[in-house]
Design a protein around this motif. Structure first.
Motif, PDB file in Angstrom:
ATOM      1  N   PRO A  65       9.245  -3.335 -12.284  1.00 49.76           N
ATOM      2  CA  PRO A  65      10.038  -4.214 -11.421  1.00 49.76           C
ATOM      3  C   PRO A  65      10.353  -3.511 -10.102  1.00 49.76           C
ATOM      4  O   PRO A  65      10.474  -2.281 -10.048  1.00 49.76           O
ATOM      5  CB  PRO A  65      11.320  -4.460 -12.230  1.00 49.76           C
ATOM      6  N   ASN A  66      10.496  -4.319  -9.047  1.00 49.90           N
ATOM      7  CA  ASN A  66      10.854  -3.754  -7.746  1.00 49.90           C
ATOM      8  C   ASN A  66      11.795  -4.713  -7.033  1.00 49.90           C
ATOM      9  O   ASN A  66      11.474  -5.895  -6.865  1.00 49.90           O
ATOM     10  CB  ASN A  66       9.606  -3.505  -6.896  1.00 49.90           C
ATOM     11  N   ASP A  67      12.952  -4.192  -6.606  1.00 52.57           N
ATOM     12  CA  ASP A  67      13.969  -5.042  -5.987  1.00 52.57           C
ATOM     13  C   ASP A  67      13.950  -4.986  -4.467  1.00 52.57           C
ATOM     14  O   ASP A  67      14.846  -5.526  -3.814  1.00 52.57           O
ATOM     15  CB  ASP A  67      15.356  -4.667  -6.508  1.00 52.57           C
ATOM     16  N   GLY A  68      12.959  -4.327  -3.892  1.00 50.43           N
ATOM     17  CA  GLY A  68      12.847  -4.264  -2.441  1.00 50.43           C
ATOM     18  C   GLY A  68      13.540  -3.091  -1.802  1.00 50.43           C
ATOM     19  O   GLY A  68      13.488  -2.936  -0.580  1.00 50.43           O
ATOM     20  N   SER A  69      14.174  -2.228  -2.582  1.00 50.61           N
ATOM     21  CA  SER A  69      14.904  -1.101  -2.006  1.00 50.61           C
ATOM     22  C   SER A  69      14.045   0.149  -1.839  1.00 50.61           C
ATOM     23  O   SER A  69      14.444   1.083  -1.150  1.00 50.61           O
ATOM     24  CB  SER A  69      16.123  -0.765  -2.879  1.00 50.61           C
ATOM     25  N   THR A  70      12.873   0.173  -2.458  1.00 52.26           N
ATOM     26  CA  THR A  70      12.006   1.344  -2.393  1.00 52.26           C
ATOM     27  C   THR A  70      10.566   0.903  -2.572  1.00 52.26           C
ATOM     28  O   THR A  70      10.285  -0.259  -2.876  1.00 52.26           O
ATOM     29  CB  THR A  70      12.400   2.354  -3.489  1.00 52.26           C
ATOM     30  N   CYS A  71       9.636   1.820  -2.378  1.00 52.52           N
ATOM     31  CA  CYS A  71       8.241   1.550  -2.706  1.00 52.52           C
ATOM     32  C   CYS A  71       8.074   1.657  -4.216  1.00 52.52           C
ATOM     33  O   CYS A  71       8.615   2.567  -4.854  1.00 52.52           O
ATOM     34  CB  CYS A  71       7.341   2.556  -1.994  1.00 52.52           C
ATOM     35  N   ALA A  72       7.328   0.749  -4.823  1.00 49.81           N
ATOM     36  CA  ALA A  72       7.207   0.736  -6.281  1.00 49.81           C
ATOM     37  C   ALA A  72       6.439   1.945  -6.795  1.00 49.81           C
ATOM     38  O   ALA A  72       6.862   2.595  -7.754  1.00 49.81           O
ATOM     39  CB  ALA A  72       6.530  -0.551  -6.737  1.00 49.81           C
ATOM     40  N   VAL A  73       5.294   2.249  -6.183  1.00 48.08           N
ATOM     41  CA  VAL A  73       4.484   3.407  -6.567  1.00 48.08           C
ATOM     42  C   VAL A  73       4.045   4.114  -5.295  1.00 48.08           C
ATOM     43  O   VAL A  73       3.434   3.494  -4.415  1.00 48.08           O
ATOM     44  CB  VAL A  73       3.235   3.000  -7.388  1.00 48.08           C
ATOM     45  N   SER A  74       4.346   5.406  -5.189  1.00 48.98           N
ATOM     46  CA  SER A  74       3.955   6.193  -4.015  1.00 48.98           C
ATOM     47  C   SER A  74       2.868   7.185  -4.403  1.00 48.98           C
ATOM     48  O   SER A  74       3.049   7.981  -5.336  1.00 48.98           O
ATOM     49  CB  SER A  74       5.159   6.944  -3.442  1.00 48.98           C
ATOM     50  N   ILE A  75       1.763   7.137  -3.686  1.00 47.79           N
ATOM     51  CA  ILE A  75       0.645   8.048  -3.929  1.00 47.79           C
ATOM     52  C   ILE A  75       0.633   9.078  -2.804  1.00 47.79           C
ATOM     53  O   ILE A  75       0.265   8.772  -1.671  1.00 47.79           O
ATOM     54  CB  ILE A  75      -0.687   7.282  -4.000  1.00 47.79           C
ATOM     55  N   ASN A  76       1.036  10.304  -3.119  1.00 49.25           N
ATOM     56  CA  ASN A  76       1.188  11.350  -2.109  1.00 49.25           C
ATOM     57  C   ASN A  76       0.169  12.476  -2.251  1.00 49.25           C
ATOM     58  O   ASN A  76       0.289  13.493  -1.561  1.00 49.25           O
ATOM     59  CB  ASN A  76       2.599  11.949  -2.191  1.00 49.25           C
ATOM     60  N   ALA A  77      -0.804  12.313  -3.137  1.00 46.73           N
ATOM     61  CA  ALA A  77      -1.823  13.337  -3.357  1.00 46.73           C
ATOM     62  C   ALA A  77      -3.196  12.659  -3.393  1.00 46.73           C
ATOM     63  O   ALA A  77      -3.307  11.495  -3.789  1.00 46.73           O
ATOM     64  CB  ALA A  77      -1.564  14.087  -4.663  1.00 46.73           C
ATOM     65  N   PRO A  78      -4.256  13.384  -3.023  1.00 46.63           N
ATOM     66  CA  PRO A  78      -5.586  12.761  -2.947  1.00 46.63           C
ATOM     67  C   PRO A  78      -6.238  12.576  -4.307  1.00 46.63           C
ATOM     68  O   PRO A  78      -5.834  13.171  -5.304  1.00 46.63           O
ATOM     69  CB  PRO A  78      -6.376  13.752  -2.094  1.00 46.63           C
ATOM     70  N   HIS A  79      -7.263  11.720  -4.309  1.00 49.84           N
ATOM     71  CA  HIS A  79      -8.107  11.490  -5.490  1.00 49.84           C
ATOM     72  C   HIS A  79      -7.291  10.987  -6.685  1.00 49.84           C
ATOM     73  O   HIS A  79      -7.466  11.444  -7.819  1.00 49.84           O
ATOM     74  CB  HIS A  79      -8.876  12.761  -5.853  1.00 49.84           C
ATOM     75  N   VAL A  80      -6.420  10.022  -6.415  1.00 49.92           N
ATOM     76  CA  VAL A  80      -5.630   9.386  -7.470  1.00 49.92           C
ATOM     77  C   VAL A  80      -6.245   8.036  -7.808  1.00 49.92           C
ATOM     78  O   VAL A  80      -6.601   7.260  -6.911  1.00 49.92           O
ATOM     79  CB  VAL A  80      -4.164   9.215  -7.035  1.00 49.92           C
ATOM     80  N   THR A  81      -6.368   7.751  -9.095  1.00 47.29           N
ATOM     81  CA  THR A  81      -6.860   6.460  -9.581  1.00 47.29           C
ATOM     82  C   THR A  81      -5.783   5.773 -10.411  1.00 47.29           C
ATOM     83  O   THR A  81      -5.186   6.398 -11.292  1.00 47.29           O
ATOM     84  CB  THR A  81      -8.119   6.641 -10.442  1.00 47.29           C
ATOM     85  N   ILE A  82      -5.538   4.504 -10.116  1.00 46.26           N
ATOM     86  CA  ILE A  82      -4.666   3.673 -10.945  1.00 46.26           C
ATOM     87  C   ILE A  82      -5.489   2.471 -11.370  1.00 46.26           C
ATOM     88  O   ILE A  82      -5.985   1.717 -10.527  1.00 46.26           O
ATOM     89  CB  ILE A  82      -3.401   3.237 -10.195  1.00 46.26           C
ATOM     90  N   GLN A  83      -5.645   2.288 -12.664  1.00 41.36           N
ATOM     91  CA  GLN A  83      -6.544   1.259 -13.150  1.00 41.36           C
ATOM     92  C   GLN A  83      -5.940   0.515 -14.336  1.00 41.36           C
ATOM     93  O   GLN A  83      -5.041   1.010 -15.011  1.00 41.36           O
ATOM     94  CB  GLN A  83      -7.879   1.886 -13.581  1.00 41.36           C
ATOM     95  N   GLY A  84      -6.441  -0.686 -14.552  1.00 41.16           N
ATOM     96  CA  GLY A  84      -6.033  -1.441 -15.723  1.00 41.16           C
ATOM     97  C   GLY A  84      -4.941  -2.453 -15.437  1.00 41.16           C
ATOM     98  O   GLY A  84      -4.713  -2.871 -14.297  1.00 41.16           O
ATOM     99  N   ASP A  85      -4.244  -2.840 -16.480  1.00 33.27           N
ATOM    100  CA  ASP A  85      -3.277  -3.927 -16.455  1.00 33.27           C
ATOM    101  C   ASP A  85      -1.895  -3.396 -16.063  1.00 33.27           C
ATOM    102  O   ASP A  85      -1.091  -3.030 -16.915  1.00 33.27           O
ATOM    103  CB  ASP A  85      -3.238  -4.591 -17.832  1.00 33.27           C
ATOM    104  N   LEU A  86      -1.666  -3.347 -14.760  1.00 37.00           N
ATOM    105  CA  LEU A  86      -0.383  -2.906 -14.212  1.00 37.00           C
ATOM    106  C   LEU A  86       0.098  -3.955 -13.232  1.00 37.00           C
ATOM    107  O   LEU A  86      -0.608  -4.299 -12.280  1.00 37.00           O
ATOM    108  CB  LEU A  86      -0.516  -1.562 -13.503  1.00 37.00           C
ATOM    109  N   LEU A  87       1.300  -4.472 -13.443  1.00 36.13           N
ATOM    110  CA  LEU A  87       1.907  -5.464 -12.564  1.00 36.13           C
ATOM    111  C   LEU A  87       3.136  -4.876 -11.898  1.00 36.13           C
ATOM    112  O   LEU A  87       4.047  -4.388 -12.584  1.00 36.13           O
ATOM    113  CB  LEU A  87       2.306  -6.708 -13.364  1.00 36.13           C
TER     114      LEU A  87
END
Length: 248
Positions: free
Chosen positions: A45-67
């Motif tokens: 969940p995200n209420d608008g106060s922050t970024c939901a997921v922050s990627i701060n390093a290279p070569h990151v993969t996020i895959q699959g069923d994520l809402l």
């Protein structure tokens, strides 16, 4: 090993993390290169106060069923990064199959010298799927000076725009996507402002060599494609454009 939160798994130094079906009330920050997150039915969940997921390093993969699930109803909004689904602050990120819904800002935001981002098989939705009444929803994907990116085989629905390359964002390909019923507006200075489905805005040195092809672009209060300021060698071909209130 089993962890109670995604962040705890990340902080452990693990580089392959399976996220089981559950609601995760957190905003994970990825600071380790080479991490893969494989989601199996996770909701953040995200209420608008922050970024939901922050990627701060290279070569990151996020895959699959994520809402990433927001609760914006389209009546209040602005042009800002808080409330973004995925804030990409490092190169070579790969998002595959992820979803966002009703966020207060962008689904994906990448900027500055962050390059080689791949987005595929995504579904980014908001509630602004009808030309009236007016409602706020930022563009789904915003590359701010970020180049060499690929956006393919995804769906954007109910935002104000689909794929925006701005401020020197070059050599990006967008193809095989469906941009449907994106009738939202952004709110600036108390005004409703429609955005284009694909917006190639070459301020600060210009955009070079962006290619947009074989997309379906159906429904917008703005333009289908908008070329602004300095752009070079743009390719726009094989796209289906219909039901736009501005220009093709």
């Amino acid at each position: 090993l089993t962890f109670a939160t995604i962040q705890a798994a990340l902080d452990s130094g693990a580089t392959y993390i399976v996220v089981r079906p559950a609601v995760y009330n957190e905003s994970p920050v990825i600071n380790t290169a080479g991490v893969t997150i494989a989601a199996q039915g996770a909701v953040i969940p995200n209420d608008g106060s922050t970024c939901a997921v922050s990627i701060n390093a290279p070569h990151v993969t996020i895959q699959g069923d994520l809402l990433i699930q927001g609760d914006s109803n389209g009546t209040v909004g602005g042009y800002y990064s808080n409330g973004t689904g995925f804030c990409i602050n490092a190169s070579y990120a790969h998002l595959d199959g992820v979803k966002t819904s009703n966020l207060y800002s962008f689904a994906v935001l990448a900027h500055n010298t962050v390059d080689h981002i791949t987005l595929e098989r995504f579904e980014f939705t908001h509630i602004c799927t009808a030309p009236t009444p007016q409602c706020y929803a930022n563009p789904a994907i915003q590359f701010m000076g970020s180049s060499y990116n690929t956006v393919r085989n995804g769906v954007v629905r109910g935002h104000s725009g689909g794929l925006h390359t701005w401020y020197g964002a070059s050599y990006t390909e967008g193809y095989g996507n469906r941009f449907e019923q994106n009738y939202g507006y952004v709110g600036q200075n108390g005004e409703y402002i429609p955005r284009a489905i694909i917006e190639n805005y070459g301020l600060d040195g210009g955009n070079i060599g962006n290619r947009f092809y074989d997309n379906v672009m159906d429904g917008s209060n703005g333009n289908g494609l908008e070329e602004a300021d300095v752009t070079y060698d743009t390719v726009f071909s094989g796209n289906t454009v219909r039901n736009v209130r501005g220009c093709f």
